[in-house]
Write a protein that holds these residues in place. Sequence first.
Motif, short mmCIF file in Angstrom:
data_model
loop_
_atom_site.label_atom_id
_atom_site.label_comp_id
_atom_site.label_asym_id
_atom_site.label_seq_id
_atom_site.Cartn_x
_atom_site.Cartn_y
_atom_site.Cartn_z
N ASN A 133 0.83 -1.21 0.00
CA ASN A 133 0.00 0.00 0.00
C ASN A 133 0.87 1.26 0.00
O ASN A 133 0.60 2.21 -0.73
N ARG A 134 1.92 1.27 0.81
CA ARG A 134 2.83 2.42 0.85
C ARG A 134 3.49 2.65 -0.50
O ARG A 134 3.62 3.77 -0.97
N MET A 135 3.94 1.56 -1.14
CA MET A 135 4.60 1.68 -2.43
C MET A 135 3.61 2.22 -3.47
O MET A 135 3.94 3.12 -4.24
N TYR A 136 2.41 1.70 -3.49
CA TYR A 136 1.40 2.17 -4.43
C TYR A 136 1.10 3.66 -4.23
O TYR A 136 1.05 4.42 -5.19
N LEU A 139 3.81 6.08 -5.42
CA LEU A 139 3.91 6.22 -6.87
C LEU A 139 2.79 7.11 -7.42
O LEU A 139 2.90 7.61 -8.53
N ASN A 140 1.74 7.29 -6.67
CA ASN A 140 0.59 8.10 -7.15
C ASN A 140 0.61 9.49 -6.60
O ASN A 140 1.04 9.90 -5.69
#
Length: 140
Positions: A133-136, A139-140
């Motif tokens: 979730n943190r990575m997603y 990136l947004n």
Amino acid sequence: MMDDKLIENFKFWVDQEVIYCQILNDLTDLDDDNKIKDIEHIFLNKIFMLSKDVHMPILIDLKELNFSNAIKVFTFLSKNTLIKSLVLSKTFLVNSYKLKMLLNIQSFICNPALPDVIFKCNKSAIQYCIDDNRMYNSLN
């Protein structure tokens, strides 16, 4: 019409931007198409209600299911495109390394581009979902 006893077998909640689903009892009659459709409706309704249109990972605990039912539920949920469209990723918890290995192989064969992730350890599964979730979100 959904079977109320079936609904009682599932517990959903959100913590740290991860949707959790715990299957509380072993499910019966999973060869019945109506029961599978009911499970789909339960997941779609709960995910939609909990996520509020925000893509979050879901962690599905299959530990209470017997070997055969865990495979059936995993196969259904991993292939379900409606559920896949509502969540960021699907992570599964299982009760044995034998089941973990089998489901990893099945996941890779069915969806080699983005296989579902299977864990035996709760802590590792939770950490994976939080990191995903943190990575997603970064990136947004």
